[in-house]
Design a protein around this motif. Structure first.
Motif, PDB file in Angstrom:
ATOM      1  N   TYR A 130       1.004  -1.122   0.046  1.00 14.18           N
ATOM      2  CA  TYR A 130       0.360  -0.161   0.171  1.00 14.18           C
ATOM      3  C   TYR A 130       0.636   1.200   0.275  1.00 14.18           C
ATOM      4  O   TYR A 130       1.741   1.368   0.965  1.00 14.18           O
ATOM      5  CB  TYR A 130      -0.906  -0.119   1.062  1.00 14.18           C
ATOM      6  CG  TYR A 130      -1.997   1.311   1.411  1.00 14.18           C
ATOM      7  CD1 TYR A 130      -3.088   0.610   0.313  1.00 14.18           C
ATOM      8  CD2 TYR A 130      -1.956   1.914   2.026  1.00 14.18           C
ATOM      9  CE1 TYR A 130      -3.791   2.249   0.414  1.00 14.18           C
ATOM     10  CE2 TYR A 130      -2.416   3.574   2.265  1.00 14.18           C
ATOM     11  CZ  TYR A 130      -3.668   3.711   1.735  1.00 14.18           C
ATOM     12  OH  TYR A 130      -4.354   4.023   1.229  1.00 14.18           O
ATOM     13  N   GLU A 169      -2.267   6.959  -1.316  1.00  9.45           N
ATOM     14  CA  GLU A 169      -3.355   5.852  -1.216  1.00  9.45           C
ATOM     15  C   GLU A 169      -3.584   5.018  -1.908  1.00  9.45           C
ATOM     16  O   GLU A 169      -5.149   4.653  -2.820  1.00  9.45           O
ATOM     17  CB  GLU A 169      -4.368   6.881  -1.008  1.00  9.45           C
ATOM     18  CG  GLU A 169      -4.529   8.537   0.042  1.00  9.45           C
ATOM     19  CD  GLU A 169      -5.659   8.711   0.116  1.00  9.45           C
ATOM     20  OE1 GLU A 169      -6.326   9.083  -0.075  1.00  9.45           O
ATOM     21  OE2 GLU A 169      -5.845   9.164   1.977  1.00  9.45           O
ATOM     22  N   THR A 170      -3.003   4.040  -2.622  1.00 12.46           N
ATOM     23  CA  THR A 170      -3.308   2.864  -3.535  1.00 12.46           C
ATOM     24  C   THR A 170      -2.701   1.903  -3.097  1.00 12.46           C
ATOM     25  O   THR A 170      -1.379   1.556  -2.431  1.00 12.46           O
ATOM     26  CB  THR A 170      -2.313   4.112  -4.878  1.00 12.46           C
ATOM     27  OG1 THR A 170      -2.754   5.337  -4.808  1.00 12.46           O
ATOM     28  CG2 THR A 170      -2.883   2.502  -6.177  1.00 12.46           C
ATOM     29  N   TRP A 171      -2.920   0.621  -3.694  1.00  8.22           N
ATOM     30  CA  TRP A 171      -2.603  -0.406  -3.577  1.00  8.22           C
ATOM     31  C   TRP A 171      -2.083  -0.937  -4.311  1.00  8.22           C
ATOM     32  O   TRP A 171      -2.498  -0.452  -5.829  1.00  8.22           O
ATOM     33  CB  TRP A 171      -3.871  -2.265  -3.047  1.00  8.22           C
ATOM     34  CG  TRP A 171      -3.869  -1.516  -1.503  1.00  8.22           C
ATOM     35  CD1 TRP A 171      -5.334  -1.136  -1.126  1.00  8.22           C
ATOM     36  CD2 TRP A 171      -3.814  -2.545  -0.690  1.00  8.22           C
ATOM     37  NE1 TRP A 171      -5.315  -1.497   0.378  1.00  8.22           N
ATOM     38  CE2 TRP A 171      -4.364  -2.110   0.184  1.00  8.22           C
ATOM     39  CE3 TRP A 171      -2.347  -3.216  -0.784  1.00  8.22           C
ATOM     40  CZ2 TRP A 171      -3.558  -2.748   1.896  1.00  8.22           C
ATOM     41  CZ3 TRP A 171      -2.092  -3.976   0.634  1.00  8.22           C
ATOM     42  CH2 TRP A 171      -2.427  -3.787   1.689  1.00  8.22           C
ATOM     43  N   SER A 194      -6.036  -0.931  -6.186  1.00  7.82           N
ATOM     44  CA  SER A 194      -6.606  -0.360  -5.653  1.00  7.82           C
ATOM     45  C   SER A 194      -8.489  -0.490  -6.130  1.00  7.82           C
ATOM     46  O   SER A 194      -8.713  -1.220  -5.149  1.00  7.82           O
ATOM     47  CB  SER A 194      -7.015   0.992  -5.741  1.00  7.82           C
ATOM     48  OG  SER A 194      -5.629   1.601  -4.994  1.00  7.82           O
ATOM     49  N   GLU A 195      -9.201  -1.373  -6.984  1.00 10.15           N
ATOM     50  CA  GLU A 195     -10.378  -1.610  -6.812  1.00 10.15           C
ATOM     51  C   GLU A 195     -10.189  -2.415  -6.945  1.00 10.15           C
ATOM     52  O   GLU A 195     -11.349  -3.484  -5.843  1.00 10.15           O
ATOM     53  CB  GLU A 195     -10.766  -1.123  -8.980  1.00 10.15           C
ATOM     54  CG  GLU A 195     -11.890  -1.352  -9.031  1.00 10.15           C
ATOM     55  CD  GLU A 195     -12.130  -1.025 -10.451  1.00 10.15           C
ATOM     56  OE1 GLU A 195     -13.047  -1.446 -10.557  1.00 10.15           O
ATOM     57  OE2 GLU A 195     -11.176  -0.818 -11.472  1.00 10.15           O
ATOM     58  N   LYS A 203      -8.727  -4.756  -4.342  1.00 13.75           N
ATOM     59  CA  LYS A 203      -8.698  -4.642  -2.707  1.00 13.75           C
ATOM     60  C   LYS A 203      -9.760  -4.175  -2.523  1.00 13.75           C
ATOM     61  O   LYS A 203     -10.363  -4.949  -1.249  1.00 13.75           O
ATOM     62  CB  LYS A 203      -7.594  -4.012  -2.633  1.00 13.75           C
ATOM     63  CG  LYS A 203      -5.786  -4.605  -3.220  1.00 13.75           C
ATOM     64  CD  LYS A 203      -5.904  -5.985  -2.517  1.00 13.75           C
ATOM     65  CE  LYS A 203      -5.470  -5.348  -0.285  1.00 13.75           C
ATOM     66  NZ  LYS A 203      -5.071  -6.228  -0.268  1.00 13.75           N
ATOM     67  N   ALA A 204     -10.585  -3.500  -2.703  1.00 13.98           N
ATOM     68  CA  ALA A 204     -11.745  -1.919  -2.383  1.00 13.98           C
ATOM     69  C   ALA A 204     -12.568  -3.939  -2.562  1.00 13.98           C
ATOM     70  O   ALA A 204     -13.403  -3.693  -1.636  1.00 13.98           O
ATOM     71  CB  ALA A 204     -12.038  -1.313  -2.936  1.00 13.98           C
ATOM     72  N   GLN A 205     -13.148  -4.557  -3.356  1.00 15.95           N
ATOM     73  CA  GLN A 205     -14.392  -5.087  -3.827  1.00 15.95           C
ATOM     74  C   GLN A 205     -13.655  -6.173  -2.681  1.00 15.95           C
ATOM     75  O   GLN A 205     -14.438  -6.501  -2.198  1.00 15.95           O
ATOM     76  CB  GLN A 205     -13.892  -5.713  -5.156  1.00 15.95           C
ATOM     77  CG  GLN A 205     -14.175  -4.437  -6.499  1.00 15.95           C
ATOM     78  CD  GLN A 205     -14.212  -5.539  -7.815  1.00 15.95           C
ATOM     79  OE1 GLN A 205     -13.475  -6.796  -7.894  1.00 15.95           O
ATOM     80  NE2 GLN A 205     -14.970  -4.426  -8.850  1.00 15.95           N
ATOM     81  N   THR A 216     -12.289  -6.033   0.005  1.00 13.47           N
ATOM     82  CA  THR A 216     -12.654  -5.727   1.515  1.00 13.47           C
ATOM     83  C   THR A 216     -14.341  -5.830   1.741  1.00 13.47           C
ATOM     84  O   THR A 216     -14.213  -5.537   2.789  1.00 13.47           O
ATOM     85  CB  THR A 216     -12.087  -4.195   1.183  1.00 13.47           C
ATOM     86  OG1 THR A 216     -10.177  -4.214   1.412  1.00 13.47           O
ATOM     87  CG2 THR A 216     -12.160  -3.470   3.043  1.00 13.47           C
ATOM     88  N   THR A 217     -14.584  -5.360   0.356  1.00 16.14           N
ATOM     89  CA  THR A 217     -15.743  -5.049   0.833  1.00 16.14           C
ATOM     90  C   THR A 217     -16.858  -5.834   0.381  1.00 16.14           C
ATOM     91  O   THR A 217     -17.491  -6.499   1.598  1.00 16.14           O
ATOM     92  CB  THR A 217     -16.194  -4.169  -1.041  1.00 16.14           C
ATOM     93  OG1 THR A 217     -15.868  -2.598  -0.975  1.00 16.14           O
ATOM     94  CG2 THR A 217     -18.510  -3.776  -0.538  1.00 16.14           C
TER      95      THR A 217
END
Length: 638
Positions: A79, A84-86, A106-107, A109-111, A113-114
């Motif tokens: 990270y 602020e990017t994976w 990042s997208e 990882k966000a998915q 995480t969600t």
């Protein structure tokens, strides 16, 4: 890296840079320049750890050294805090160094995480959550499904949704409604569907469920069913609705005892509170008097106790004015009855009227919902008692106004009749001499000769008596018209001195009054003397033409511990028992009427001082007037 390959690498969308075996930069593409915020000219030939010391504390050193030492590709995620990017970093070793690719993930990882958060939330919530595919087969089941519906989650996966509705004891027509809701959401006819249906709980009890169906985006599942047990909420809403209906019953009553009975039995039947009671404040004596109780309370205790100030939790809560819940009375000090079988209870003040208490023989039997519902009940009870009190005060005021109106009308009649009698007496006297010139001869009268011998046709004493009676009548009416607020400053008076002043101003002989005991009291001096004077004149009026009467004044309430006061006993013609009440009101049309307002004025002055006045007959005849509730009356020893 060859020069021929540079343009191709430069066109790669991922950040790319190359390091030699000493971890010096040998190449960066444009994306890497942007990422590192340094140009090629600044970095070529420079050691990575020297130029970016912050990377030493990351996964870069460990991964790059492993790739270089073991000559194996490595991949790891890192990270970038500033951006602020994976990134996903991949390093490929060669004899000359490392080729490093950095891809923005990042997208993804966000998915991830969600999805992880959603999964954790779904597993943590207390609602049953089941996902279905297009064939209505169950894909996933969360742990709460077993607690809500009593279904084995492992046995449900892969089964048709009908298996679940059968296990939950859902009626056929309700199962059809569930099928329609799932279809509407699946084909896009609705964003969501919600149903409220009865089902059978894990323990075989009747429950009420809220079924919500929403679309989901998953590789296999298309619809999620969320089932929430809303039995308590459904019951709460039913109870609240019933409480509003009870409020109507409460407000229809103007009897405090009936209101308390409605409240107690409503709590017993509706809120399932079988041991309950209501106590109201007895204002005169200041204690809490039991007014109503449930059958369970009487069966358990054989009756409800009275609570005096400072006694027990009931009084403490009433005085504090806040609802209190006691989960285990065995841990509470200063109980009214330490041996009580009650283990838990709720005590709720009904405003300033009193309290409602409910108890259980078991500890921890009440929760916040019970407190809330009971608070609603006592608030409605308070409103009903307030209304009953206002209506009672209004009725009392109306009755008092009607009584005052009648008395004022009677005063007007008395005034009219008495003044009429005075005027008639004067007119009769004038008519006795037709000329109106008594004391002159016919010759003198005919010649218009004046003489010093002429006199007013009424004797001097008759004129004085008439004027005196008229003056007394005006004073009586003025005194009667004054109310309690007109009482002037009260001062300490000697009863004997007030009697002397009243005798002097009355028509009573000075030696006609006997005072049995010396006493003192606080009163408006002028009005108190006027009270005695009026009582004395009443006795003289009933004594007849000779006015011969004797009056005895004594104290009451000292030997029998009753309300303190004094009596005025005369030996004149007694007032008939049937007229004892009438003489305390202004009257002019019966055989008890006398000149002026008489004993009605005595009562008016007594009530202005917050005293009470009664009329009875003496043991040996005559009339006895008692003035009581004189709290400041003291017997003096001389």
């Amino acid at each position: 890296m060859t020069t021929r390959s540079v343009p191709i690498v430069d066109r790669v969308t991922d950040a790319f840079f190359a390091l030699d075996t000493g971890f010096r930069f040998t190449y960066l593409n444009e994306r890497a320049e942007t990422l590192l915020k340094r140009s090629r000219e600044e970095l070529i030939g420079r050691v990575m750890w020297d130029e970016f010391p912050q990377t030493v504390e990351t996964q870069f050193p460990e991964g790059f050294h492993r790739a270089m030492d073991e000559q194996v590709p490595v991949s790891f995620e890192i990270y970038h805090t500033h951006l602020e990017t994976w990134f996903e970093a991949k390093a490929y070793p060669s004899e000359s160094g490392l080729s490093v690719y950095m891809r923005d993930v990042s997208e993804r990882k966000a998915q991830e995480t969600t999805l992880a958060q959603h999964a954790a939330v779904v597993e943590a919530i207390r609602d049953a959550v089941v996902t279905l595919d297009r064939n209505r087969e169950i894909v996933t089941v969360n742990g709460a499904t077993e607690a809500v519906l009593g279904a084995d989650r492992t046995a449900l996966v892969g089964e048709h949704v009908e298996t679940l509705t059968d296990q939950a004891g859902i009626a056929d027509e309700d199962a059809v409604a569930i099928g329609r809701a799932i279809t509407d959401v699946d084909v896009g006819n609705a964003d969501r569907r919600q149903l409220e249906l009865p089902y059978t709980g894990p323990d075989g009890d009747d429950r009420m469920g809220e079924f919500r169906f929403v679309p989901v985006e998953d590789n296999t599942a298309t619809v999620a069913a969320v089932v929430r047990d809303v039995t308590d909420r459904h019951e709460y809403e039913r109870v609240v609705t019933s409480l509003h209906e009870i409020t109507r019953w409460l407000l229809e009553s103007d009897d405090p005892e009936e209101i308390c009975a409605i409240a107690v039995h409503s709590g017993s039947d509706l809120l399932e509170l079988p041991i309950s009671g209501v106590w109201l404040l007895e204002e005169e004596h200041g204690y809490l008097e039991p007014i109503a109780g449930t059958a369970g309370a009487y069966d358990e205790f054989g009756g409800l106790p009275r609570f005096n100030p400072g006694e027990g939790l009931v009084w403490d809560v009433f005085e504090a004015g806040e609802v209190e819940r006691f989960d285990d009375l065995a841990t509470v000090d200063d109980l009214y009855n330490p041996d009580t079988p009650i283990r838990s209870e709720i005590i709720a003040p009904i405003g300033t009227h009193g309290v409602l208490m409910t108890g259980s023989l078991e500890p921890d039997q009440f929760d916040e919902t019970d407190v809330e519902l009971l608070s609603t009940l006592v608030e409605n009870t308070r409103a009903a008692l307030d209304r009953a009190q206002r209506e009672r005060v209004l009725r009392d005021r109306t009755a008092e106004l009607e009584r005052q109106t009648e008395r004022l009308e009677a005063v007007a009649e008395v005034l009219s009749n008495d003044l009429q009698r005075q005027l008639e007496a004067v007119a009769d006297a004038l008519a006795a001499d037709g000329t109106g010139a008594e004391g002159r001869t016919e010759t003198e009268a005919g010649a218009g000769i004046e003489t010093d011998e002429w006199e007013f046709p009424l004797a001097e004493d008759a004129v004085e008596t008439t004027l005196d009676r008229a003056e007394r009548l005006v004073d009586d009416v003025r005194e009667f018209a004054r109310n309690a607020t007109a009482v002037g400053p009260r001062s300490r008076l000697r009863l004997e001195s007030a009697v002397e002043d009243a005798v002097r101003d009355s028509r009573l002989d000075e030696d006609a009054v006997v005072v049995d005991a010396a006493a003192a009291l606080r009163a408006d001096p002028d009005r108190f003397v006027h009270l005695l004077e009026t009582a004395f004149d009443s006795a003289v009026a009933r004594a007849g033409a000779d006015g011969d009467v004797t009056i005895q004044i004594g104290l009451v309430g000292f030997d029998d511990r009753g309300s303190r006061g004094f009596f005025v006993l005369d030996d004149a013609a007694e007032i008939p028992p049937t007229a004892h009440d009438r003489v305390l009101d202004p009257t002019a049309d019966d055989d008890t009427a006398i000149d002026g307002l008489g004993l009605a004025l005595v009562r008016a002055i007594a009530e202005a001082h917050d005293w009470t006045c009664t009329v009875t007959n003496g043991q040996n005849g005559g009339t006895r007037i008692e003035i009581r509730d004189i709290t400041t009356l003291e017997q003096r020893i001389e």
